[in-house]
Design a protein around this motif. Structure first.
Motif, mmCIF file in Angstrom:
data_model
loop_
_atom_site.group_PDB
_atom_site.id
_atom_site.type_symbol
_atom_site.label_atom_id
_atom_site.label_comp_id
_atom_site.label_asym_id
_atom_site.label_seq_id
_atom_site.Cartn_x
_atom_site.Cartn_y
_atom_site.Cartn_z
ATOM 1 N N ASN A 203 -6.118 -1.488 -3.006
ATOM 2 C CA ASN A 203 -6.104 -0.026 -3.070
ATOM 3 C C ASN A 203 -7.022 0.593 -2.017
ATOM 4 O O ASN A 203 -6.676 1.604 -1.391
ATOM 5 C CB ASN A 203 -6.525 0.445 -4.462
ATOM 6 N N GLN A 204 -8.185 -0.005 -1.826
ATOM 7 C CA GLN A 204 -9.139 0.509 -0.836
ATOM 8 C C GLN A 204 -8.570 0.430 0.574
ATOM 9 O O GLN A 204 -8.754 1.341 1.385
ATOM 10 C CB GLN A 204 -10.459 -0.277 -0.909
ATOM 11 N N ASP A 205 -7.873 -0.663 0.872
ATOM 12 C CA ASP A 205 -7.279 -0.803 2.198
ATOM 13 C C ASP A 205 -6.129 0.177 2.408
ATOM 14 O O ASP A 205 -5.896 0.642 3.535
ATOM 15 C CB ASP A 205 -6.813 -2.243 2.438
ATOM 16 N N LEU A 206 -5.422 0.495 1.341
ATOM 17 C CA LEU A 206 -4.377 1.512 1.442
ATOM 18 C C LEU A 206 -5.008 2.871 1.766
ATOM 19 O O LEU A 206 -4.548 3.585 2.669
ATOM 20 C CB LEU A 206 -3.585 1.599 0.141
ATOM 21 N N ALA A 207 -6.059 3.206 1.056
ATOM 22 C CA ALA A 207 -6.746 4.481 1.295
ATOM 23 C C ALA A 207 -7.313 4.557 2.711
ATOM 24 O O ALA A 207 -7.355 5.632 3.319
ATOM 25 C CB ALA A 207 -7.859 4.670 0.267
ATOM 26 N N ALA A 208 -7.728 3.406 3.234
ATOM 27 C CA ALA A 208 -8.311 3.357 4.577
ATOM 28 C C ALA A 208 -7.264 3.245 5.681
ATOM 29 O O ALA A 208 -7.605 3.248 6.869
ATOM 30 C CB ALA A 208 -9.278 2.186 4.671
ATOM 31 N N GLY A 209 -5.996 3.127 5.305
ATOM 32 C CA GLY A 209 -4.929 3.048 6.292
ATOM 33 C C GLY A 209 -4.704 1.670 6.879
ATOM 34 O O GLY A 209 -4.018 1.535 7.899
ATOM 35 N N ARG A 210 -5.262 0.648 6.239
ATOM 36 C CA ARG A 210 -5.097 -0.713 6.767
ATOM 37 C C ARG A 210 -3.834 -1.400 6.254
ATOM 38 O O ARG A 210 -3.441 -2.433 6.772
ATOM 39 C CB ARG A 210 -6.347 -1.547 6.450
ATOM 40 N N VAL A 211 -3.246 -0.866 5.198
ATOM 41 C CA VAL A 211 -1.912 -1.286 4.769
ATOM 42 C C VAL A 211 -1.071 -0.036 4.568
ATOM 43 O O VAL A 211 -1.602 1.079 4.413
ATOM 44 C CB VAL A 211 -1.930 -2.145 3.474
ATOM 45 N N ASP A 212 0.245 -0.197 4.552
ATOM 46 C CA ASP A 212 1.161 0.945 4.449
ATOM 47 C C ASP A 212 1.614 1.219 3.024
ATOM 48 O O ASP A 212 2.070 2.322 2.715
ATOM 49 C CB ASP A 212 2.398 0.690 5.310
ATOM 50 N N ALA A 213 1.521 0.214 2.161
ATOM 51 C CA ALA A 213 1.977 0.352 0.783
ATOM 52 C C ALA A 213 1.287 -0.705 -0.068
ATOM 53 O O ALA A 213 0.807 -1.716 0.445
ATOM 54 C CB ALA A 213 3.489 0.194 0.695
ATOM 55 N N VAL A 214 1.251 -0.459 -1.369
ATOM 56 C CA VAL A 214 0.696 -1.418 -2.324
ATOM 57 C C VAL A 214 1.660 -1.541 -3.493
ATOM 58 O O VAL A 214 2.218 -0.545 -3.971
ATOM 59 C CB VAL A 214 -0.700 -0.970 -2.827
ATOM 60 N N GLN A 215 1.881 -2.777 -3.932
ATOM 61 C CA GLN A 215 2.697 -3.034 -5.121
ATOM 62 C C GLN A 215 1.809 -3.573 -6.230
ATOM 63 O O GLN A 215 0.994 -4.470 -6.010
ATOM 64 C CB GLN A 215 3.794 -4.054 -4.832
ATOM 65 N N ALA A 216 1.992 -3.038 -7.433
ATOM 66 C CA ALA A 216 1.237 -3.519 -8.602
ATOM 67 C C ALA A 216 1.832 -2.891 -9.857
ATOM 68 O O ALA A 216 2.840 -2.177 -9.799
ATOM 69 C CB ALA A 216 -0.244 -3.188 -8.476
ATOM 70 N N ASP A 217 1.198 -3.138 -10.990
ATOM 71 C CA ASP A 217 1.591 -2.528 -12.249
ATOM 72 C C ASP A 217 1.490 -1.008 -12.143
ATOM 73 O O ASP A 217 0.516 -0.463 -11.615
ATOM 74 C CB ASP A 217 0.684 -3.037 -13.372
ATOM 75 N N SER A 218 2.489 -0.322 -12.658
ATOM 76 C CA SER A 218 2.544 1.134 -12.525
ATOM 77 C C SER A 218 1.388 1.840 -13.226
ATOM 78 O O SER A 218 0.902 2.872 -12.750
ATOM 79 C CB SER A 218 3.872 1.658 -13.070
ATOM 80 N N ILE A 219 0.917 1.300 -14.350
ATOM 81 C CA ILE A 219 -0.168 1.937 -15.078
ATOM 82 C C ILE A 219 -1.489 1.793 -14.315
ATOM 83 O O ILE A 219 -2.254 2.750 -14.173
ATOM 84 C CB ILE A 219 -0.323 1.345 -16.494
ATOM 85 N N ALA A 220 -1.744 0.584 -13.808
ATOM 86 C CA ALA A 220 -2.966 0.357 -13.038
ATOM 87 C C ALA A 220 -2.968 1.209 -11.770
ATOM 88 O O ALA A 220 -3.999 1.798 -11.401
ATOM 89 C CB ALA A 220 -3.093 -1.124 -12.685
ATOM 90 N N LEU A 221 -1.824 1.301 -11.091
ATOM 91 C CA LEU A 221 -1.745 2.133 -9.887
ATOM 92 C C LEU A 221 -1.865 3.613 -10.242
ATOM 93 O O LEU A 221 -2.436 4.399 -9.476
ATOM 94 C CB LEU A 221 -0.439 1.870 -9.143
ATOM 95 N N GLY A 222 -1.346 3.982 -11.410
ATOM 96 C CA GLY A 222 -1.484 5.364 -11.864
ATOM 97 C C GLY A 222 -2.940 5.770 -12.032
ATOM 98 O O GLY A 222 -3.325 6.905 -11.713
ATOM 99 N N GLU A 223 -3.765 4.836 -12.516
ATOM 100 C CA GLU A 223 -5.200 5.113 -12.653
ATOM 101 C C GLU A 223 -5.837 5.346 -11.285
ATOM 102 O O GLU A 223 -6.670 6.232 -11.122
ATOM 103 C CB GLU A 223 -5.892 3.948 -13.369
ATOM 104 N N PHE A 224 -5.433 4.550 -10.295
ATOM 105 C CA PHE A 224 -5.949 4.743 -8.940
ATOM 106 C C PHE A 224 -5.521 6.102 -8.386
ATOM 107 O O PHE A 224 -6.327 6.824 -7.779
ATOM 108 C CB PHE A 224 -5.472 3.622 -8.023
ATOM 109 N N LEU A 225 -4.262 6.481 -8.614
ATOM 110 C CA LEU A 225 -3.768 7.760 -8.100
ATOM 111 C C LEU A 225 -4.447 8.954 -8.765
ATOM 112 O O LEU A 225 -4.475 10.046 -8.195
ATOM 113 C CB LEU A 225 -2.248 7.855 -8.288
ATOM 114 N N LYS A 226 -5.019 8.749 -9.955
ATOM 115 C CA LYS A 226 -5.746 9.821 -10.628
ATOM 116 C C LYS A 226 -7.198 9.920 -10.176
ATOM 117 O O LYS A 226 -7.866 10.914 -10.445
ATOM 118 C CB LYS A 226 -5.700 9.611 -12.148
ATOM 119 N N SER A 227 -7.685 8.867 -9.500
ATOM 120 C CA SER A 227 -9.072 8.872 -9.020
ATOM 121 C C SER A 227 -9.219 9.834 -7.852
ATOM 122 O O SER A 227 -8.231 10.231 -7.220
ATOM 123 C CB SER A 227 -9.491 7.465 -8.579
#
Length: 265
Positions: free
Chosen positions: A169-193
């Motif tokens: 997730n940190q690398d996505l935010a920093a632009g080092r990857v273009d996308a991240v795949q994971a559990d939708s609930i866990a990613l939802g928590e990141f998107l709320k941060s």
């Protein structure tokens, strides 16, 4: 002499009786030693909290098991189980045929879809064509890593693996990857941060693949520990029936996390 023998015999009987009621060893519940909200994370005091912690605590209480949360590195959590460093894995681990070659699982206790997230300023979906030429971040030793390699490996620029979901997730935010795949609930928590809502959004849910993603999340148990498996299954069934499962879930979710057929780790 008779008095001495009587005393010795009485002491021996007391010793045997004490051995008979010796306290059973605690059941060591293995969780991944990393924040994985809302399922399991250490709070400011170091205590593990979250939906999955509350869930397994309820199962243990129902079956009168003394359980101790035991953090273990995710990529070593199955070896920790097979070498008896822990007794149960309760770490959002997907039930898959590949893992069943090494360990056994309890019945399913939750099931949520798999998602793709990416930068807000880019419009794409969750298909192989959408992810063509992109660097996709996944956590190592997860069903998501297997899925991404199988479905996106031929079109993506790279499937990049991380030791923890947070690092991806940190690398996505920093632009080092273009996308991240994971559990939708866990990613939802990141998107709320604060960080997540500032940089990224949901791109879509991946297409189902039951063979890779499995039928749901279960507790990992050694193959030979059939009695413990029966207790865990009985506990899951009981808290589903008596309302405790729903009571715990309502503290974290506004939907039924028990779900259908798609997956987590």
């Amino acid at each position: 002499m008779k008095t001495v023998l009587k005393t010795f015999a009485a002491a021996l009987l007391l010793g045997v009786a004490a051995m008979g009621v010796a306290k059973a060893d605690p059941v060591k519940i293995g969780v991944a030693a990393e924040p994985y909200p809302p399922f399991a994370s250490p709070d400011a005091s170091g205590k593990w909290v979250g939906w999955e912690i509350d869930f397994i605590d309820a199962v243990c209480a129902e079956e009168k098991l003394e359980c101790v949360i035991t953090p273990v590195g995710w990529d070593g959590i199955i070896p920790a189980l097979t070498t008896k460093k822990i007794d149960v894995i309760a770490a959002s681990m997907s039930i898959t045929d590949e893992r069943k070659k090494t360990i056994d699982f309890s019945d399913k206790y939750y099931n949520t879809p798999t998602a793709i997230i990416g930068p807000k300023d880019q419009k794409f979906g969750a298909t192989p064509d959408d992810l063509k030429g992109k660097i996709i971040g996944v956590q190592v030793s997860t069903v998501h890593a297997v899925y991404a390699k199988k479905h996106f490996g031929a079109t993506a620029a790279e499937i990049k693996e991380y030791q923890t979901q947070d690092e991806a997730n940190q690398d996505l935010a920093a632009g080092r990857v273009d996308a991240v795949q994971a559990d939708s609930i866990a990613l939802g928590e990141f998107l709320k941060s604060d960080q997540g809502k500032g940089c990224c959004d949901l791109k879509g849910m991946v297409a189902p693949d039951l063979e890779v993603l499995g039928p749901g999340v279960g507790a990992g148990i050694r193959k030979e520990d059939t009695e413990l498996k029966d207790k865990i299954n009985a506990g899951i069934k009981a808290i589903r029936a008596n309302g405790k499962y729903e009571e715990i879930s309502k503290k974290y979710f506004d939907f039924d996390i028990y779900g259908e057929d798609s997956q987590s780790n």
